[in-house]
Design a protein around this motif. Structure first.
Motif, short mmCIF file in Angstrom:
data_model
loop_
_atom_site.label_atom_id
_atom_site.label_comp_id
_atom_site.label_asym_id
_atom_site.label_seq_id
_atom_site.Cartn_x
_atom_site.Cartn_y
_atom_site.Cartn_z
N GLY A 1 -10.76 124.68 84.77
CA GLY A 1 -11.86 123.68 84.96
C GLY A 1 -11.57 122.75 83.90
O GLY A 1 -12.31 121.55 83.74
N SER A 2 -10.22 122.91 83.03
CA SER A 2 -10.29 121.85 81.94
C SER A 2 -9.69 120.65 82.68
O SER A 2 -8.83 120.92 83.70
CB SER A 2 -9.33 122.22 80.86
OG SER A 2 -9.85 123.32 80.21
N VAL A 3 -9.39 119.24 82.09
CA VAL A 3 -8.61 118.43 82.52
C VAL A 3 -7.75 117.90 81.54
O VAL A 3 -7.99 117.80 80.30
CB VAL A 3 -9.62 117.29 82.61
CG1 VAL A 3 -8.91 115.91 83.31
CG2 VAL A 3 -10.96 117.55 83.66
N TYR A 4 -6.44 117.67 82.04
CA TYR A 4 -5.41 117.29 80.95
C TYR A 4 -4.84 116.02 81.52
O TYR A 4 -4.97 115.72 82.64
CB TYR A 4 -4.17 118.24 81.29
CG TYR A 4 -4.50 119.58 80.45
CD1 TYR A 4 -4.25 119.73 78.98
CD2 TYR A 4 -5.22 120.70 80.84
CE1 TYR A 4 -4.54 120.71 78.38
CE2 TYR A 4 -5.48 121.69 80.26
CZ TYR A 4 -5.11 121.76 78.85
OH TYR A 4 -5.64 123.05 78.21
N PHE A 5 -4.57 115.11 80.49
CA PHE A 5 -3.69 114.12 80.67
C PHE A 5 -2.18 114.26 80.95
O PHE A 5 -1.48 115.00 80.27
CB PHE A 5 -3.91 113.03 79.56
CG PHE A 5 -3.30 111.85 79.84
CD1 PHE A 5 -3.98 110.74 80.29
CD2 PHE A 5 -1.82 111.48 79.43
CE1 PHE A 5 -3.50 109.34 80.58
CE2 PHE A 5 -1.44 110.20 79.51
CZ PHE A 5 -1.94 109.20 80.15
N SER A 6 -1.61 113.93 82.05
CA SER A 6 -0.38 113.93 82.49
C SER A 6 0.84 113.06 81.66
O SER A 6 0.65 111.98 82.25
CB SER A 6 -0.13 114.16 83.93
OG SER A 6 1.19 113.96 84.23
N ILE A 7 1.43 113.52 80.80
CA ILE A 7 2.39 112.41 80.34
C ILE A 7 3.64 112.23 81.18
O ILE A 7 3.98 110.96 80.93
CB ILE A 7 2.93 113.16 78.88
CG1 ILE A 7 1.94 112.98 77.96
CG2 ILE A 7 4.39 112.45 78.62
CD1 ILE A 7 1.99 113.95 76.60
#
Length: 478
Positions: free
Chosen positions: A141-147
RNA sequence: GGCGACGUACCCAAAUGGCUAAGGGAAGGGUUUGCAAAACCCUCAUUCACCGGUUCGAAUCCGGUCGUCGCCUCCA
């Protein structure tokens, strides 16, 4: 005269021109309120204060926003997962932080947004990034920024990064989250057991914001999508600010910040302050020994991009200089002052108008110095040189009250930036002047015993006396 | 391992291609002062970590050496 500022983005000094007219939108990274701020933290705030004051001096209207990070790993840990405890802890340290700002004569920001009160804006921003597919959700359920998606990441930005050279192994093993890319950073952290009742139920799920996103959300909320200046400590350059750029620009499609400025660290007596060394210095540790003005001057007098080694010696020096400057101001004021101390002869050269060659000329020097990326050493040098000039005139009794007033006025102008003169000079009691008068009489009668006795009495009362050609001046002891 | 900063007198600290290398502190000497304090004056780097190079000319540019420090992990 144009203000030049070093930009971490271009690694060069650049002419500073606000995006809009004379409006400067400025954002400064504030504290994480999980303990008392130490003197190193304040160095950055003093630097930002000088910058802000100088921008205002140059005729700009500055809007300054500084965040208060009141929820993150450290604050949650300190609270043991208890939300009301979290609030009481963070409010306590926020208060201490603000008290320190006022002690050091740092002008208030226009807004001090708290992370916990900007959740909606952060969620909104993360939603935008998800929509644009710059962010992704993981199983927990976490959200990450995609590099990887954001191809501009780390290129021609604050730091030059070569993803291949990064020490991936260590980090991946340490990371408990499920990221797709090793350098991806978290925007939203899903709730975990240790978080206790510290979470927000949002469209992203149950959890809390990551650290980097708050600055983007807050700056956009109060200043819009494009900022003139963003500053902080050098340690923030990577990854914090790099990530801010990525997420902000990915979301808005606009250039986030025009001018990035970073303050070098402060070390204390040659050593980095750290908990393990046990040498964390708090502001209150110093105020026991030194005046706030001296502390401020000591923090100010090393250029902001150089590491500052704060030492006892340096603080003592600053204290002496504060005395020197305040004594100078008193001396100049005294020349037109009240009572018997102001009857200075007006000589031909010093009468009324400042003539050519006798004008107060530290203004251009001072301003020129600060125009050059806030070259404080040059600026202070100009200040000291001028004080000497005026003191010579005064020694020679060759200065009129109009001229003296100009010096006082000019000094006060510069203090708008330096902020090192005490708020207002404490009024000196009439009884002090009476004793001085008694002593004057004793001195005229060459009764040195009585004269010295009175001097001792006044010393006990907290005054040092200075016998000058213009009369005796009482100086409050520090 | 990667990226970056810095090294100027006893201490702090400017000056980034060109007049005598700012300024502050400390120290010593002096003027002034009844004594003091303050203020002022003089002295205090033929030299900018070291070695080469570029240039008419470098503390400032280039290369190398040594040293100090920061970031790469929460951090102002």
């Amino acid at each position: 005269m144009t203000l030049k500022l070093y930009n971490t983005l271009s690694k060069k000094k650049e002419d500073f021109v606000p995006l809009q007219g004379k409006e400067v939108k400025m954002y400064a990274c504030g504290p994480t309120v999980y303990s008392y701020p130490h003197i190193g933290n304040y160095r950055a705030y003093v630097f930002e204060d000088l910058l802000r004051r100088y921008l205002e001096y140059k005729g700009n209207k500055v809007t300054l926003v500084m965040n208060i990070t009141d929820v993150d790993d450290k604050t949650i840990k300190a609270s043991g997962g208890d939300k009301s405890k979290l609030t009481s802890i963070t409010r306590r340290y926020e208060k201490a932080f603000k008290k320190g700002l006022s002690i050091l004569n740092i002008k208030s920001a226009d807004e001090y947004p708290r992370a916990t009160e900007t959740i909606d804006e952060m969620v909104e921003l993360i939603e935008t990034l998800l929509e644009k597919e710059y962010a992704y959700k993981t199983d927990d359920g976490s959200v990450y920024f995609s590099i990887e998606k954001y191809s501009k990441y780390g290129r021609d930005n604050l730091v030059q990064l070569d993803p291949k050279s990064m020490r991936a192994g260590e980090r991946i093993s340490e990371d408990e989250y499920d990221k797709e890319g090793i350098r991806d950073f978290v925007l939203w952290k899903a709730w975990k057991e240790e978080d206790g009742d510290i979470f927000w139920e949002t469209s992203l799920g149950k959890g809390r914001p990551g650290w980097h996103i708050e600055c983007s959300a807050m700056s956009m909320k109060y200043l819009g999508e494009e900022l003139d200046i963003h500053c902080g400590g050098v340690d923030n350059i990577f990854p914090h600010h790099e990530n801010e750029i990525a997420q902000s620009e990915a979301a808005s499609g606009k250039k986030f910040v025009k001018q990035w400025m970073h303050c070098a660290h402060l070390i204390y007596e040659g050593e980095k302050m750290s908990k393990s060394l046990g040498n964390i210095i708090l502001l209150e540790d110093l105020t026991k020994k030194y005046s706030p003005e001296a502390i401020r001057l000591a923090l100010l007098s090393t250029h902001y991009r150089s590491q500052l080694d704060l030492t006892d010696k340096k603080l003592k020096e600053a204290e002496g200089n504060i005395q020197k400057i305040t004594a100078f101001r008193q001396r100049m004021k005294r020349i037109r002052g009240k009572g018997r101390f102001d009857d200075v002869k007006l000589s031909a050269t010093s009468s009324v108008n400042l003539s050519a060659g006798r004008s107060i000329k530290f203004q251009p020097d001072f301003e020129e110095a600060l125009d050059d990326d806030l070259n404080i050493s040059e600026a202070l040098s100009a200040l000291y040189r001028t004080m000497r000039e005026a003191n010579i005139l005064s020694d020679e009794n060759d200065i009129g009250k109009d001229e003296a007033v100009q010096y006082v006025h000019q000094l006060d102008e510069f203090d708008k930036m330096l902020g090192i003169l005490p708020e207002k000079e404490a009024e000196i009691d009439e009884s002090v002047y009476e004793k001085i008068k008694e002593r004057e009489d004793a001195r005229l009668a060459e009764d040195w015993a009585l004269s010295d006795k009175i001097r001792d009495e006044l010393f006990e009362m907290g005054y040092n006396l200075e016998d000058t050609p213009h009369g005796t001046i009482p100086k409050r002891k520090k």
